[in-house]
Design an enzyme around this catalytic site. Structure first.
Site, PDB file in Angstrom:
ATOM      1  N   ASP A  38       0.833  -1.211   0.000  1.00 39.29           N
ATOM      2  CA  ASP A  38       0.000   0.000   0.000  1.00 39.29           C
ATOM      3  C   ASP A  38       0.867   1.260   0.000  1.00 39.29           C
ATOM      4  OD1 ASP A  38       0.912   0.219   2.567  1.00 39.29           O
ATOM      5  OD2 ASP A  38      -1.065   0.210   3.513  1.00 39.29           O
ATOM      6  N   GLN A  98       4.291  -2.870   9.660  1.00 39.96           N
ATOM      7  CA  GLN A  98       4.742  -1.681  10.362  1.00 39.96           C
ATOM      8  C   GLN A  98       6.045  -2.146  11.022  1.00 39.96           C
ATOM      9  OE1 GLN A  98       5.994   0.641  12.756  1.00 39.96           O
ATOM     10  NE2 GLN A  98       5.060  -0.906  14.084  1.00 39.96           N
ATOM     11  N   SER A 139      10.912 -11.667  13.384  1.00 40.85           N
ATOM     12  CA  SER A 139      11.935 -10.757  13.900  1.00 40.85           C
ATOM     13  C   SER A 139      12.585 -11.303  15.165  1.00 40.85           C
ATOM     14  CB  SER A 139      11.269  -9.423  14.237  1.00 40.85           C
ATOM     15  OG  SER A 139      12.121  -8.635  15.033  1.00 40.85           O
ATOM     16  N   TYR A 163       5.322  -4.814  18.907  1.00 43.60           N
ATOM     17  CA  TYR A 163       5.864  -5.334  17.637  1.00 43.60           C
ATOM     18  C   TYR A 163       6.318  -6.789  17.803  1.00 43.60           C
ATOM     19  CZ  TYR A 163       9.225  -5.773  13.762  1.00 43.60           C
ATOM     20  OH  TYR A 163       9.933  -6.195  12.658  1.00 43.60           O
ATOM     21  N   ASN A 192      18.979  -7.477  12.762  1.00 42.50           N
ATOM     22  CA  ASN A 192      18.876  -6.099  12.244  1.00 42.50           C
ATOM     23  C   ASN A 192      19.398  -6.016  10.820  1.00 42.50           C
ATOM     24  OD1 ASN A 192      18.589  -5.884  15.185  1.00 42.50           O
ATOM     25  ND2 ASN A 192      18.478  -3.693  14.740  1.00 42.50           N
ATOM     26  N   VAL A 207      18.756   2.012  12.355  1.00 35.34           N
ATOM     27  CA  VAL A 207      19.835   2.880  12.846  1.00 35.34           C
ATOM     28  C   VAL A 207      20.936   3.090  11.812  1.00 35.34           C
ATOM     29  CG1 VAL A 207      21.079   0.979  14.023  1.00 35.34           C
ATOM     30  CG2 VAL A 207      21.359   3.332  14.807  1.00 35.34           C
ATOM     31  N   ARG A 231      23.654  -5.183  18.580  1.00 32.98           N
ATOM     32  CA  ARG A 231      22.772  -5.742  17.560  1.00 32.98           C
ATOM     33  C   ARG A 231      23.612  -6.613  16.624  1.00 32.98           C
ATOM     34  NH1 ARG A 231      19.686  -3.892  20.690  1.00 32.98           N
ATOM     35  NH2 ARG A 231      17.830  -2.605  20.333  1.00 32.98           N
ATOM     36  N   ARG A 289      15.374   4.312  24.626  1.00 31.37           N
ATOM     37  CA  ARG A 289      14.008   4.237  24.116  1.00 31.37           C
ATOM     38  C   ARG A 289      13.225   3.118  24.819  1.00 31.37           C
ATOM     39  NH1 ARG A 289      14.855   4.878  17.599  1.00 31.37           N
ATOM     40  NH2 ARG A 289      15.112   2.643  17.667  1.00 31.37           N
ATOM     41  N   GLY A 291      10.843  -0.153  25.172  1.00 31.06           N
ATOM     42  CA  GLY A 291      10.685  -1.388  24.398  1.00 31.06           C
ATOM     43  C   GLY A 291      11.995  -1.915  23.832  1.00 31.06           C
TER      44      GLY A 291
HETATM   45  P1  NAD Z   1       9.911  -1.324   4.899  1.00 31.31           P
HETATM   46  O1  NAD Z   1       9.092  -0.352   5.683  1.00 31.31           O
HETATM   47  O2  NAD Z   1      10.918  -0.793   3.954  1.00 31.31           O
HETATM   48  O3  NAD Z   1       8.959  -2.312   4.124  1.00 31.31           O
HETATM   49  C1  NAD Z   1       7.666  -2.629   4.537  1.00 31.31           C
HETATM   50  C2  NAD Z   1       6.778  -2.588   3.309  1.00 31.31           C
HETATM   51  O4  NAD Z   1       5.454  -2.989   3.692  1.00 31.31           O
HETATM   52  C3  NAD Z   1       6.658  -1.186   2.695  1.00 31.31           C
HETATM   53  O5  NAD Z   1       6.760  -1.257   1.297  1.00 31.31           O
HETATM   54  C4  NAD Z   1       5.261  -0.732   3.120  1.00 31.31           C
HETATM   55  O6  NAD Z   1       4.686   0.204   2.215  1.00 31.31           O
HETATM   56  C5  NAD Z   1       4.530  -2.055   3.154  1.00 31.31           C
HETATM   57  N1  NAD Z   1       3.364  -2.050   4.034  1.00 31.31           N
HETATM   58  C6  NAD Z   1       3.318  -1.648   5.331  1.00 31.31           C
HETATM   59  N2  NAD Z   1       2.080  -1.815   5.813  1.00 31.31           N
HETATM   60  C7  NAD Z   1       1.340  -2.326   4.801  1.00 31.31           C
HETATM   61  C8  NAD Z   1      -0.017  -2.714   4.681  1.00 31.31           C
HETATM   62  N3  NAD Z   1      -0.874  -2.607   5.698  1.00 31.31           N
HETATM   63  N4  NAD Z   1      -0.447  -3.203   3.498  1.00 31.31           N
HETATM   64  C9  NAD Z   1       0.416  -3.329   2.444  1.00 31.31           C
HETATM   65  N5  NAD Z   1       1.695  -2.971   2.502  1.00 31.31           N
HETATM   66  C10 NAD Z   1       2.148  -2.479   3.669  1.00 31.31           C
HETATM   67  O7  NAD Z   1      10.599  -2.303   5.969  1.00 31.31           O
HETATM   68  P2  NAD Z   1      11.625  -3.517   5.805  1.00 31.31           P
HETATM   69  O8  NAD Z   1      12.769  -3.207   6.688  1.00 31.31           O
HETATM   70  O9  NAD Z   1      11.848  -3.833   4.383  1.00 31.31           O
HETATM   71  O10 NAD Z   1      10.795  -4.705   6.499  1.00 31.31           O
HETATM   72  C11 NAD Z   1      10.265  -5.800   5.773  1.00 31.31           C
HETATM   73  C12 NAD Z   1       9.817  -6.884   6.751  1.00 31.31           C
HETATM   74  O11 NAD Z   1      10.936  -7.402   7.476  1.00 31.31           O
HETATM   75  C13 NAD Z   1       8.814  -6.407   7.812  1.00 31.31           C
HETATM   76  O12 NAD Z   1       7.874  -7.453   8.024  1.00 31.31           O
HETATM   77  C14 NAD Z   1       9.666  -6.224   9.048  1.00 31.31           C
HETATM   78  O13 NAD Z   1       8.912  -6.360  10.229  1.00 31.31           O
HETATM   79  C15 NAD Z   1      10.654  -7.356   8.874  1.00 31.31           C
HETATM   80  N6  NAD Z   1      11.897  -7.152   9.618  1.00 31.31           N
HETATM   81  C16 NAD Z   1      12.719  -6.121   9.267  1.00 31.31           C
HETATM   82  C17 NAD Z   1      13.909  -5.973   9.977  1.00 31.31           C
HETATM   83  C18 NAD Z   1      14.881  -4.863   9.662  1.00 31.31           C
HETATM   84  O14 NAD Z   1      15.892  -4.762  10.369  1.00 31.31           O
HETATM   85  N7  NAD Z   1      14.649  -4.049   8.649  1.00 31.31           N
HETATM   86  C19 NAD Z   1      14.235  -6.862  11.010  1.00 31.31           C
HETATM   87  C20 NAD Z   1      13.332  -7.852  11.341  1.00 31.31           C
HETATM   88  C21 NAD Z   1      12.164  -8.015  10.621  1.00 31.31           C
HETATM   89  C1  UD1 Z   2      15.082  -3.418  14.282  1.00 25.50           C
HETATM   90  C2  UD1 Z   2      14.010  -3.250  13.201  1.00 25.50           C
HETATM   91  C3  UD1 Z   2      12.846  -4.124  13.519  1.00 25.50           C
HETATM   92  C4  UD1 Z   2      13.366  -5.538  13.674  1.00 25.50           C
HETATM   93  C5  UD1 Z   2      14.446  -5.635  14.753  1.00 25.50           C
HETATM   94  C6  UD1 Z   2      15.061  -7.032  14.797  1.00 25.50           C
HETATM   95  C7  UD1 Z   2      13.790  -1.133  11.998  1.00 25.50           C
HETATM   96  C8  UD1 Z   2      13.307   0.269  12.041  1.00 25.50           C
HETATM   97  N1  UD1 Z   2      13.576  -1.847  13.124  1.00 25.50           N
HETATM   98  O1  UD1 Z   2      14.604  -2.934  15.555  1.00 25.50           O
HETATM   99  O2  UD1 Z   2      11.891  -4.073  12.456  1.00 25.50           O
HETATM  100  O3  UD1 Z   2      12.338  -6.439  13.917  1.00 25.50           O
HETATM  101  O4  UD1 Z   2      15.490  -4.749  14.400  1.00 25.50           O
HETATM  102  O5  UD1 Z   2      16.119  -7.076  15.707  1.00 25.50           O
HETATM  103  O6  UD1 Z   2      14.331  -1.582  11.008  1.00 25.50           O
HETATM  104  N2  UD1 Z   2      19.458   3.899  17.748  1.00 25.50           N
HETATM  105  C9  UD1 Z   2      20.231   4.990  18.116  1.00 25.50           C
HETATM  106  N3  UD1 Z   2      20.106   6.142  17.396  1.00 25.50           N
HETATM  107  C10 UD1 Z   2      19.261   6.272  16.330  1.00 25.50           C
HETATM  108  C11 UD1 Z   2      18.457   5.155  15.958  1.00 25.50           C
HETATM  109  C12 UD1 Z   2      18.586   3.989  16.704  1.00 25.50           C
HETATM  110  O7  UD1 Z   2      20.997   4.912  19.077  1.00 25.50           O
HETATM  111  O8  UD1 Z   2      19.219   7.349  15.719  1.00 25.50           O
HETATM  112  C13 UD1 Z   2      19.618   2.642  18.513  1.00 25.50           C
HETATM  113  C14 UD1 Z   2      18.327   2.113  19.071  1.00 25.50           C
HETATM  114  O9  UD1 Z   2      18.034   2.729  20.300  1.00 25.50           O
HETATM  115  C15 UD1 Z   2      18.646   0.626  19.169  1.00 25.50           C
HETATM  116  C16 UD1 Z   2      19.580   0.365  17.982  1.00 25.50           C
HETATM  117  O10 UD1 Z   2      20.086   1.639  17.605  1.00 25.50           O
HETATM  118  O11 UD1 Z   2      19.345   0.329  20.341  1.00 25.50           O
HETATM  119  C17 UD1 Z   2      18.852  -0.256  16.808  1.00 25.50           C
HETATM  120  O12 UD1 Z   2      17.676   0.506  16.573  1.00 25.50           O
HETATM  121  P1  UD1 Z   2      16.750   0.282  15.274  1.00 25.50           P
HETATM  122  O13 UD1 Z   2      17.564   0.316  14.055  1.00 25.50           O
HETATM  123  O14 UD1 Z   2      15.601   1.216  15.405  1.00 25.50           O
HETATM  124  O15 UD1 Z   2      16.329  -1.230  15.408  1.00 25.50           O
HETATM  125  P2  UD1 Z   2      15.631  -2.159  16.514  1.00 25.50           P
HETATM  126  O16 UD1 Z   2      14.833  -1.392  17.495  1.00 25.50           O
HETATM  127  O17 UD1 Z   2      16.698  -3.078  17.007  1.00 25.50           O
END
Ligand code: NAD
Ligand code: UD1
Length: 324
Positions: A38, A98, A139, A163, A192, A207, A231, A289, A291
């Protein structure tokens, strides 16, 4: 898996950071991919490689279809025209979510509806349509605060954020649909993830995307807490290899960590990025932060043994690719 002329693979969240890299890879492997998104955080530009100029980024090359839809609302109707045209959906990689832990603390109902509700919609679709495999982006947040590192898949799950709770509930739903309805499903617990296309624009972004963006511009990096939290940062290319393996047949009901097996403190990460970007940024500290988990490091034996995947990108190489 099938070729681009055969049944299709749906990538929910395919316009996002990880989903767009997965889409690239699946198309390179010869699949027809339907991105269901979306666009609340995802971008058409992430899929630009497959979108032709005459489509004005609104249409797609023959290998890619875009379906604009909220995954927690109405995916049956949204996918119907696609299946009428190309046949049934064979595989679903469910990544739409999300993704911010902090946002889930502020808005737990939104998180539940998108992250748990969205998974139920995908599983209901898979059950009704006889989808051959669902791979789910879970995650490391399902573990919560764990004292023993590295954390293995059998460690008791005690999430400390909405989450993490919704990701865990989704995993339980996967298990239920596999057991009771015979839907083959695999959950990968990403640690991460970082790499190109991770969007730094929100204060709740990953981050590395935020730090890289600021360090490149010589701006101050803010560390939340004392910076000693760790991480396990895994490069997006390695995560994609895990997802492609999970989309294949087999390993139903398997849950596997996707990480490197290493860990780094947030302070070390900040210093490394500042140095890689020429050393102009200052580092400041702000309150921890809500959580937050304090340490995170994956046990990765199962990823290697069940899926044949080892996350091999060294952090410094992945950081260079991200900065570039
Ligand atoms: P991202 O925000 O770049 O991607 C999420 C995508 O989902 C986006 O394209 C967004 O538009 C879409 N989306 C969100 N809500 C939606 C909805 N209700 N309907 C349809 N589309 C929707 O984030 P990402 O980092 O690519 O994360 C992808 C997946 O991996 C997520 O499920 C996230 O929880 C998981 N994940 C990410 C990390 C990380 O470190 N990035 C770690 C663990 C798990
Ligand atoms: C991230 C992912 C989450 C995933 C999880 C798995 C994102 C946004 N979040 O959460 O989807 O499920 O890993 O482990 O991708 N920090 C700073 N300064 C900043 C931003 C962050 O110090 O400006 C710190 C945070 O407090 C945290 C660490 O960096 O301790 C990582 O933060 P963040 O990248 O937001 O990831 P997670 O909360 O670990």
């Amino acid at each position: 898996m099938s070729s681009s002329s055969g049944p299709i693979a749906v990538v929910t969240g395919g316009a996002g950071f990880i989903g767009s890299h997965l889409t690239d890879r699946l198309i390179e492997l010869g699949h027809r991919v339907v991105v269901l998104d979306d666009f609340r955080t995802g971008k058409r530009a992430n899929l630009a490689r497959w979108l032709t100029p005459e489509h004005g980024f609104g249409g797609a090359s023959p290998a890619l279809e875009l379906v604009t839809c909220d995954v927690s609302h109405g995916i049956f109707a949204a996918l119907a025209p696609i299946t009428a045209k190309y046949g049934r959906v064979e595989r679903i990689a469910h990544l739409a979510a999300q993704v911010s832990v902090v946002s889930s603390v502020a808005n737990p109902l939104v998180d539940m509806s998108v992250n748990y509700g969205g998974t139920l919609h995908v599983l209901e679709y898979a059950r009704a349509m006889g989808v051959a495999k669902v791979a789910f982006a879970s995650s490391a947040a399902v573990y919560g605060d764990v004292s023993e590192m590295p954390v293995g898949e059998d460690t008791p799950t005690r999430p400390v954020s909405p989450y993490g709770i919704d990701k865990l509930a989704s995993e339980l739903a996967l298990d239920y649909y596999a057991n009771v309805h015979g839907v083959p499903a695999t959950a990968l617990r990403f640690f991460n993830v970082y790499g190109p296309r991770q969007d730094p624009s929100s204060p709740y972004s990953g981050v590395i995307s935020i730090f890289a963006d600021r360090a490149r511009a010589g701006r101050t990096l803010t560390i939340f807490g004392d910076g000693q939290q760790t991480r396990d940062f895994v490069y997006v290319g390695d995560v994609v290899r895990g997802l492609v393996a999970a989309l294949g047949d087999g390993n139903s009901r398997t849950v596997a960590n996707v990480g490197t097996g290493g860990e780094i403190t947030v302070t070390e990460l900040a210093r490394t990025l500042v140095e890689l970007c020429g050393g102009k940024s200052a580092i400041e500290y702000a309150p921890q932060r809500a959580g937050e988990i304090l340490r995170s490091r994956a046990r990765v034996d199962r990823l290697r043994e069940a899926f044949g995947v080892v996350a091999e990108t060294r952090l410094v190489d992945g950081l260079r690719a991200t900065i570039a």
